[in-house]
Design a protein around this motif. Sequence first.
Motif, PDB file in Angstrom:
ATOM      1  N   SER A  47      -5.114  -3.342   0.551  1.00  0.00           N
ATOM      2  CA  SER A  47      -3.998  -3.690   0.449  1.00  0.00           C
ATOM      3  C   SER A  47      -2.987  -2.570  -0.426  1.00  0.00           C
ATOM      4  CB  SER A  47      -3.416  -4.848  -0.406  1.00  0.00           C
ATOM      5  OG  SER A  47      -4.136  -6.041   0.554  1.00  0.00           O
ATOM      6  N   PRO A  48      -2.832  -1.302  -0.052  1.00  0.00           N
ATOM      7  CA  PRO A  48      -2.133  -0.260  -0.573  1.00  0.00           C
ATOM      8  C   PRO A  48      -0.496  -0.252  -0.337  1.00  0.00           C
ATOM      9  CG  PRO A  48      -3.376   0.640   1.350  1.00  0.00           C
ATOM     10  CD  PRO A  48      -3.601  -0.715   1.277  1.00  0.00           C
ATOM     11  N   ASN A  49       0.201   0.252  -1.232  1.00  0.00           N
ATOM     12  CA  ASN A  49       1.418   0.507  -0.844  1.00  0.00           C
ATOM     13  C   ASN A  49       1.607   1.630  -0.112  1.00  0.00           C
ATOM     14  OD1 ASN A  49       4.335   1.055  -0.617  1.00  0.00           O
ATOM     15  ND2 ASN A  49       4.603  -0.378  -2.294  1.00  0.00           N
ATOM     16  N   LEU A  50       2.240   1.676   1.251  1.00  0.00           N
ATOM     17  CA  LEU A  50       2.071   2.619   2.285  1.00  0.00           C
ATOM     18  C   LEU A  50       3.279   3.576   2.128  1.00  0.00           C
ATOM     19  CD1 LEU A  50       0.045   1.766   5.251  1.00  0.00           C
ATOM     20  CD2 LEU A  50      -0.716   2.865   3.064  1.00  0.00           C
ATOM     21  N   ALA A  51       4.203   3.500   1.118  1.00  0.00           N
ATOM     22  CA  ALA A  51       5.442   4.261   1.104  1.00  0.00           C
ATOM     23  C   ALA A  51       4.820   5.686   0.429  1.00  0.00           C
ATOM     24  CB  ALA A  51       6.292   3.607   0.215  1.00  0.00           C
ATOM     25  N   LYS A  52       3.572   5.729  -0.019  1.00  0.00           N
ATOM     26  CA  LYS A  52       3.054   6.913  -0.462  1.00  0.00           C
ATOM     27  C   LYS A  52       1.561   6.882  -0.232  1.00  0.00           C
ATOM     28  CE  LYS A  52       2.922   5.087  -5.270  1.00  0.00           C
ATOM     29  NZ  LYS A  52       3.463   5.238  -6.404  1.00  0.00           N
ATOM     30  N   GLU A  53       0.779   8.199  -0.277  1.00  0.00           N
ATOM     31  CA  GLU A  53      -0.494   8.448  -0.003  1.00  0.00           C
ATOM     32  C   GLU A  53      -1.306   7.443  -0.938  1.00  0.00           C
ATOM     33  OE1 GLU A  53      -1.010  12.215   0.987  1.00  0.00           O
ATOM     34  OE2 GLU A  53      -3.325  12.185   0.970  1.00  0.00           O
ATOM     35  N   MET A  54      -2.774   7.047  -0.225  1.00  0.00           N
ATOM     36  CA  MET A  54      -3.343   6.366  -1.137  1.00  0.00           C
ATOM     37  C   MET A  54      -4.222   7.065  -2.224  1.00  0.00           C
ATOM     38  SD  MET A  54      -5.524   4.079   1.812  1.00  0.00           S
ATOM     39  CE  MET A  54      -6.673   3.023   0.528  1.00  0.00           C
ATOM     40  N   HIS A  55      -4.136   6.559  -3.354  1.00  0.00           N
ATOM     41  CA  HIS A  55      -4.619   7.334  -4.512  1.00  0.00           C
ATOM     42  C   HIS A  55      -5.659   6.492  -5.338  1.00  0.00           C
ATOM     43  CE1 HIS A  55      -2.342   4.863  -6.877  1.00  0.00           C
ATOM     44  NE2 HIS A  55      -1.256   4.860  -6.090  1.00  0.00           N
ATOM     45  N   VAL A  56      -6.323   7.079  -6.372  1.00  0.00           N
ATOM     46  CA  VAL A  56      -7.278   6.418  -7.071  1.00  0.00           C
ATOM     47  C   VAL A  56      -7.092   4.911  -7.294  1.00  0.00           C
ATOM     48  CG1 VAL A  56      -6.746   7.474  -9.342  1.00  0.00           C
ATOM     49  CG2 VAL A  56      -9.158   7.101  -8.603  1.00  0.00           C
ATOM     50  N   GLY A  57      -5.700   4.925  -7.503  1.00  0.00           N
ATOM     51  CA  GLY A  57      -5.314   3.208  -8.100  1.00  0.00           C
ATOM     52  C   GLY A  57      -5.973   2.284  -6.963  1.00  0.00           C
ATOM     53  N   ILE A  79      -0.659  -4.850   3.226  1.00  0.00           N
ATOM     54  CA  ILE A  79      -0.228  -3.536   2.859  1.00  0.00           C
ATOM     55  C   ILE A  79       1.214  -3.592   2.282  1.00  0.00           C
ATOM     56  CG2 ILE A  79      -1.892  -2.263   4.340  1.00  0.00           C
ATOM     57  CD1 ILE A  79       0.494  -1.998   6.254  1.00  0.00           C
ATOM     58  N   GLY A  80       1.563  -2.763   1.503  1.00  0.00           N
ATOM     59  CA  GLY A  80       2.956  -2.674   1.021  1.00  0.00           C
ATOM     60  C   GLY A  80       3.768  -1.756   2.456  1.00  0.00           C
ATOM     61  N   ASP A  81       4.660  -2.572   3.043  1.00  0.00           N
ATOM     62  CA  ASP A  81       5.031  -1.716   4.424  1.00  0.00           C
ATOM     63  C   ASP A  81       6.618  -2.062   4.200  1.00  0.00           C
ATOM     64  OD1 ASP A  81       5.097  -4.318   5.071  1.00  0.00           O
ATOM     65  OD2 ASP A  81       3.825  -3.922   7.073  1.00  0.00           O
ATOM     66  N   TRP A  82       7.113  -2.627   3.154  1.00  0.00           N
ATOM     67  CA  TRP A  82       8.609  -3.095   3.320  1.00  0.00           C
ATOM     68  C   TRP A  82       9.059  -2.731   1.942  1.00  0.00           C
ATOM     69  CZ3 TRP A  82      10.614  -3.794   7.594  1.00  0.00           C
ATOM     70  CH2 TRP A  82      11.812  -4.419   7.807  1.00  0.00           C
ATOM     71  N   GLY A  83      10.295  -2.887   1.539  1.00  0.00           N
ATOM     72  CA  GLY A  83      10.814  -3.056   0.348  1.00  0.00           C
ATOM     73  C   GLY A  83      11.575  -1.746   0.078  1.00  0.00           C
ATOM     74  N   THR A  84      12.021  -1.435  -1.166  1.00  0.00           N
ATOM     75  CA  THR A  84      13.101  -0.560  -1.557  1.00  0.00           C
ATOM     76  C   THR A  84      12.371   0.988  -1.298  1.00  0.00           C
ATOM     77  OG1 THR A  84      12.004  -0.647  -3.879  1.00  0.00           O
ATOM     78  CG2 THR A  84      14.033  -1.804  -3.558  1.00  0.00           C
ATOM     79  N   ALA A  85      11.260   1.266  -1.534  1.00  0.00           N
ATOM     80  CA  ALA A  85      10.542   2.490  -1.287  1.00  0.00           C
ATOM     81  C   ALA A  85      11.008   3.122   0.137  1.00  0.00           C
ATOM     82  CB  ALA A  85       9.021   2.386  -1.515  1.00  0.00           C
ATOM     83  N   PHE A  86      10.899   2.095   1.119  1.00  0.00           N
ATOM     84  CA  PHE A  86      11.150   2.628   2.372  1.00  0.00           C
ATOM     85  C   PHE A  86      12.523   2.801   2.824  1.00  0.00           C
ATOM     86  CE2 PHE A  86       6.935   0.774   2.573  1.00  0.00           C
ATOM     87  CZ  PHE A  86       6.155   1.482   3.305  1.00  0.00           C
ATOM     88  N   GLY A  87      13.475   2.256   1.932  1.00  0.00           N
ATOM     89  CA  GLY A  87      14.905   2.802   1.947  1.00  0.00           C
ATOM     90  C   GLY A  87      14.900   3.986   1.740  1.00  0.00           C
TER      91      GLY A  87
END
Length: 528
Positions: A73-83, A111-119
């Motif tokens: 369930s990563p946030n996909l506004a950015k690339e997958m990282h060690v977190g 997955i995080g595919d919605w919200g402020t980062a995508f704006g």
Amino acid sequence: MAAAKQARTNPRQLANDVVDSLDIDDLASSVEVAGPGFLNIRLRDDVLGERIANSPLIEKDPTPLRVVIDYSSPNLAKEMHVGHLRSTVIGDAVSRCLELIGHTVIRQNHIGDWGTAFGRLIAYLDDLDDPSAMAAELADIERLYVHASQRFESDAAFADRARSKVIELQSKEPRAMSRWEHVMALAREHMSDIYARLDIALKPGDIRGESAYNDDLAPLIEELENHEGLVSESEGALCIFMPQFKTKAGDTQPMLIRKSDGGYLYHTTDLAALKYRTETLHADRVMYFTDARQILHFEMLFAAARLGKLVNENTSLEHHHFGKILGGDGKPFKTRAGDNILLRDLIDEAIERSTQTIETKNPDLDADRRADVIDAVAIGAVKYADLSKNRLHDYTFDWDEMLAFDGNTAPYLQYAYARISGIFEKGEVNPTDCKVPPVLNTAVEHQLAVHLLRFQEVIEQVATDAKPHYLCAYLYELTVRFMRFYEQCPILSETGSTKDGRLTLCARTGATLKTGLATLGIRVLTTM
RNA sequence: GCGCCUGUAGCUCAAUGGAUAGAGCAUUGGCCUUCUAAGCCAAGGGUUGAAGGUUCGAGUCCUUCCAGGCGUGCCA
């Protein structure tokens, strides 16, 4: 001794009574009471040998459940990282474990595919007139995220545009949606690539991100408001107050489900997801793998879902949390510049280091097998380092330790499997043909056999507690016992039932190692 | 402030209320004409952060304290 406590009698006396009334001569060669009330039962070698030769590796659970597992369930506004590593690796192992004993596992990649980062991302792309500049940004989502975030911090007008893009998305404005689809396609491609490299079982069909619940949120709020006294308004926001959650002043701490500006929060989406998992997926058990910082969130989520009757009473709701990954300095594992370490860089480095090790240790390895060995060792080492530790604690990331060929590491277990494969190759025997019960006339053989037969209970324990390190500890101990046997007991130079029985021990050990490691998401190798 | 988590050998980690708290690394010493020595065997190394308590039995449960981390209403 637990029974003695319940019966309030002397545990040693009770143990003696049990021994006296016990009739298990057909299973055990001796039974004796030891210490404060332990029963030491020595299993008969012929019984052990028969089971090694003929019992199934795993028996399925007679009452299979539908288990929804929310992991990665990563946030996909950015690339997958060690977190994202721990949730992905641990959740994957537990999923495979539950499948192994016959449960129906439904993976959910929330997955995080919605919200402020995508704006921000969309506003940034909108500002680029040049198609080639846009293509360059889209080729590297991490760079796009960094650029958009920098602009957001430094440019107030841009920040406003970014916020308005979020509103446009919520109202499904076509141009914004098209950009969003574009970004998501890129992000999903990146995610699939990471999963493929890490050998993670998550597939595109397992994705059900935050955006999937958009249309459910408003009706959900209505449904919750129909429960008398559950939802109330406070400072313009909609909240659920539950008396067990207190703040400093002794006030009840609210769970916010709708912001004062009308927007929804992750509480709301997670409630909607729970409703979906109950009503549509018919989950008996829902398991979440996220880090320990979200403990309070899940306590509130589960409590609110029960109060709002979004789940069945007997549905098990479980948050399996884990600690941080630390660098050698005891601080969170980051780059020297203090940035998150990207998973693609982590994987690249694992391959590099694995290549160096293989080249030093086995320079004569066949060229056609070399790449495969390097990959299995590199990925296995990284995953096993995480899985072999109790997930509740933080752990220290150490390349040299995880890639070592001694100690509790993946390469050590893979090496044992390669040794076993070597025996069958050299002896020109097919392990599946080995049905002759081993005689177990040495101590090391007996100890190996006893341990082999504990595989089932360990798998069940992992399925119950969602702690893969039990399986790692078991496989490591199995490998240590096998190595002792291997050193002390000749196999191919023996003859008759001794040889055949020892081959059966090797076959069972190999099958257990292969299945066990596969359950952890780690490949075995026939040559190293 | 309140809440949650963590503290075990020099280091990295185990220990599901049970036996003398175990492994690996590192250190020291053994074992390759014999199935992969990427291995095996052995030795030394502990006041389980501190102090009380519950229990036949506590690293584990309870209380207090110390140290560190995280969370604690409009991110997720």
